[in-house]
Design a protein around this motif. Structure first.
Motif, PDB file in Angstrom:
ATOM      1  N   PHE A  54      39.281  84.844  49.519  1.00 52.74           N
ATOM      2  CA  PHE A  54      37.848  84.668  49.706  1.00 52.74           C
ATOM      3  C   PHE A  54      37.439  84.772  51.174  1.00 52.74           C
ATOM      4  O   PHE A  54      38.190  84.416  52.078  1.00 52.74           O
ATOM      5  CB  PHE A  54      37.394  83.306  49.184  1.00 52.74           C
ATOM      6  N   TYR A  55      36.211  85.244  51.347  1.00 57.81           N
ATOM      7  CA  TYR A  55      35.528  85.173  52.636  1.00 57.81           C
ATOM      8  C   TYR A  55      34.418  84.147  52.462  1.00 57.81           C
ATOM      9  O   TYR A  55      33.634  84.223  51.507  1.00 57.81           O
ATOM     10  CB  TYR A  55      34.942  86.537  53.003  1.00 57.81           C
ATOM     11  N   LYS A  56      34.359  83.159  53.341  1.00 55.02           N
ATOM     12  CA  LYS A  56      33.344  82.116  53.247  1.00 55.02           C
ATOM     13  C   LYS A  56      32.488  82.144  54.513  1.00 55.02           C
ATOM     14  O   LYS A  56      33.009  82.132  55.618  1.00 55.02           O
ATOM     15  CB  LYS A  56      33.997  80.744  53.068  1.00 55.02           C
ATOM     16  N   GLN A  57      31.184  82.175  54.317  1.00 57.95           N
ATOM     17  CA  GLN A  57      30.250  82.220  55.443  1.00 57.95           C
ATOM     18  C   GLN A  57      29.123  81.224  55.210  1.00 57.95           C
ATOM     19  O   GLN A  57      28.655  81.064  54.082  1.00 57.95           O
ATOM     20  CB  GLN A  57      29.662  83.632  55.599  1.00 57.95           C
ATOM     21  N   GLU A  58      28.692  80.575  56.276  1.00 54.21           N
ATOM     22  CA  GLU A  58      27.598  79.607  56.139  1.00 54.21           C
ATOM     23  C   GLU A  58      26.272  80.327  55.932  1.00 54.21           C
ATOM     24  O   GLU A  58      25.908  81.225  56.688  1.00 54.21           O
ATOM     25  CB  GLU A  58      27.507  78.705  57.366  1.00 54.21           C
ATOM     26  N   ARG A  59      25.572  79.939  54.884  1.00 50.63           N
ATOM     27  CA  ARG A  59      24.233  80.437  54.594  1.00 50.63           C
ATOM     28  C   ARG A  59      23.289  79.249  54.473  1.00 50.63           C
ATOM     29  O   ARG A  59      23.726  78.105  54.334  1.00 50.63           O
ATOM     30  CB  ARG A  59      24.219  81.241  53.292  1.00 50.63           C
ATOM     31  N   ILE A  60      22.007  79.519  54.506  1.00 50.44           N
ATOM     32  CA  ILE A  60      21.002  78.465  54.397  1.00 50.44           C
ATOM     33  C   ILE A  60      20.463  78.444  52.969  1.00 50.44           C
ATOM     34  O   ILE A  60      20.009  79.464  52.450  1.00 50.44           O
ATOM     35  CB  ILE A  60      19.857  78.680  55.399  1.00 50.44           C
ATOM     36  N   GLY A  61      20.531  77.268  52.350  1.00 52.59           N
ATOM     37  CA  GLY A  61      20.156  77.155  50.949  1.00 52.59           C
ATOM     38  C   GLY A  61      18.844  76.438  50.703  1.00 52.59           C
ATOM     39  O   GLY A  61      17.953  76.400  51.560  1.00 52.59           O
ATOM     40  N   TRP A  62      18.753  75.856  49.514  1.00 52.36           N
ATOM     41  CA  TRP A  62      17.539  75.190  49.039  1.00 52.36           C
ATOM     42  C   TRP A  62      17.116  74.092  50.004  1.00 52.36           C
ATOM     43  O   TRP A  62      17.908  73.261  50.412  1.00 52.36           O
ATOM     44  CB  TRP A  62      17.845  74.614  47.668  1.00 52.36           C
ATOM     45  N   HIS A  63      15.853  74.111  50.422  1.00 55.49           N
ATOM     46  CA  HIS A  63      15.271  73.147  51.357  1.00 55.49           C
ATOM     47  C   HIS A  63      16.026  73.108  52.693  1.00 55.49           C
ATOM     48  O   HIS A  63      16.043  72.077  53.376  1.00 55.49           O
ATOM     49  CB  HIS A  63      15.227  71.745  50.741  1.00 55.49           C
ATOM     50  N   GLY A  64      16.637  74.225  53.059  1.00 55.91           N
ATOM     51  CA  GLY A  64      17.288  74.342  54.367  1.00 55.91           C
ATOM     52  C   GLY A  64      18.690  73.779  54.446  1.00 55.91           C
ATOM     53  O   GLY A  64      19.263  73.694  55.534  1.00 55.91           O
ATOM     54  N   ILE A 142      20.497  83.640  53.224  1.00 55.33           N
ATOM     55  CA  ILE A 142      20.638  84.318  54.514  1.00 55.33           C
ATOM     56  C   ILE A 142      21.298  83.410  55.547  1.00 55.33           C
ATOM     57  O   ILE A 142      21.406  82.201  55.354  1.00 55.33           O
ATOM     58  CB  ILE A 142      19.254  84.781  55.035  1.00 55.33           C
ATOM     59  N   VAL A 143      21.743  84.021  56.646  1.00 55.66           N
ATOM     60  CA  VAL A 143      22.317  83.248  57.742  1.00 55.66           C
ATOM     61  C   VAL A 143      21.177  82.636  58.550  1.00 55.66           C
ATOM     62  O   VAL A 143      20.024  83.065  58.480  1.00 55.66           O
ATOM     63  CB  VAL A 143      23.215  84.128  58.643  1.00 55.66           C
ATOM     64  N   LYS A 144      21.487  81.615  59.321  1.00 56.14           N
ATOM     65  CA  LYS A 144      20.466  80.850  60.045  1.00 56.14           C
ATOM     66  C   LYS A 144      19.595  81.730  60.938  1.00 56.14           C
ATOM     67  O   LYS A 144      18.379  81.548  61.017  1.00 56.14           O
ATOM     68  CB  LYS A 144      21.147  79.765  60.884  1.00 56.14           C
ATOM     69  N   LYS A 145      20.203  82.700  61.593  1.00 54.03           N
ATOM     70  CA  LYS A 145      19.473  83.574  62.509  1.00 54.03           C
ATOM     71  C   LYS A 145      18.346  84.323  61.804  1.00 54.03           C
ATOM     72  O   LYS A 145      17.275  84.560  62.375  1.00 54.03           O
ATOM     73  CB  LYS A 145      20.448  84.567  63.150  1.00 54.03           C
ATOM     74  N   GLU A 146      18.567  84.675  60.536  1.00 49.50           N
ATOM     75  CA  GLU A 146      17.573  85.455  59.791  1.00 49.50           C
ATOM     76  C   GLU A 146      16.320  84.655  59.447  1.00 49.50           C
ATOM     77  O   GLU A 146      15.284  85.248  59.101  1.00 49.50           O
ATOM     78  CB  GLU A 146      18.194  86.009  58.507  1.00 49.50           C
ATOM     79  N   LEU A 147      16.387  83.324  59.508  1.00 50.91           N
ATOM     80  CA  LEU A 147      15.212  82.510  59.197  1.00 50.91           C
ATOM     81  C   LEU A 147      14.035  82.864  60.097  1.00 50.91           C
ATOM     82  O   LEU A 147      12.870  82.721  59.704  1.00 50.91           O
ATOM     83  CB  LEU A 147      15.543  81.022  59.342  1.00 50.91           C
TER      84      LEU A 147
END
Length: 215
Positions: A54-64, A142-147
């Motif tokens: 697996f590749y695991k990456q931090e993404r931003i989910g429900w309510h941040g 999405i990743v934090k930067k994309e917010l």
């Protein structure tokens, strides 16, 4: 002064049935795709593909809330660090809507190119769905930067659970860049319903077979 962005409240009934179908369909998918997990695990034991399944990456989910998204690894080990340590490559990555063309990305393995083209790399996201991080249908996480792309509409974007399949994907995926992507994803937030979710799911299945915008 910007007008306050209106956020549609989803009904408890809709959220209950959405979660019910998420758990049911994801459980069936995990069973059905178990041979795929085993095959790719074995293929990742050899050559330039060698490394974790697996590749695991931090993404931003429900309510941040941040979470780790699961994918079959399509890149060499430590690919994120390689990207961050190459200013020219990273600038191109940001300019190209947080993606790199496969032929320009030295981090992608030979197996990884095929996994991405067929969207098979996305299958492990059923794990995220079972965990409750994601839904089958929703805006892509999405990743934090994309917010930053969502500006004063970011709270609206984060008001629904992200999905493995979404309106953006079914509408063209990587063929629809920012800022148009924001409008497409937020259109889903406004129209979310079981009927609309079903329509998007079937449109996504068609897009996967057509390989529309996949890389």
């Amino acid at each position: 002064m910007n007008e306050k962005v209106k956020i549609k409240q989803q009904s408890k009934g809709y959220l209950f049935w959405k979660r019910f179908f998420d758990i049911t369909l994801s459980s069936l998918a995990m069973i059905g795709f178990s041979p795929v997990f085993l095959t790719i695990f074995i293929m990742n034991r050899f050559g330039d593909n060698k490394g974790p399944l697996f590749y695991k990456q931090e993404r931003i989910g429900w309510h941040g809330k941040p979470f780790k998204i699961y994918k079959f690894r399509s890149m060499i080990v430590n690919a994120d660090k390689i990207l961050e340590n190459d200013p020219e490559m990273y600038a191109k990555y940001v300019a190209n809507n947080y993606k790199l063309e496969p032929e320009e990305d030295p981090r992608i393995t030979s197996l990884g190119r095929w996994l991405r083209k067929t969207s098979i790399d996305e299958i492990p996201q059923f794990i995220n769905i079972l965990r409750g991080d994601m839904s089958i249908i929703g805006p892509r996480p999405i990743v934090k930067k994309e917010l930053e792309e969502y500006g004063d509409r970011v709270d609206k974007f984060l008001s629904v659970k992200p999905g493995a399949m979404g309106l953006w994907q079914s509408s063209g995926r990587s063929n629809i860049p920012y800022p148009e992507r924001c409008d497409v994803e937020l259109e889903y937030v406004d129209k979310a319903s079981l009927a609309f979710d079903t329509k998007i799911m079937f449109k996504n299945i068609i897009s996967i077979f057509k390989r529309d915008g996949a890389y």
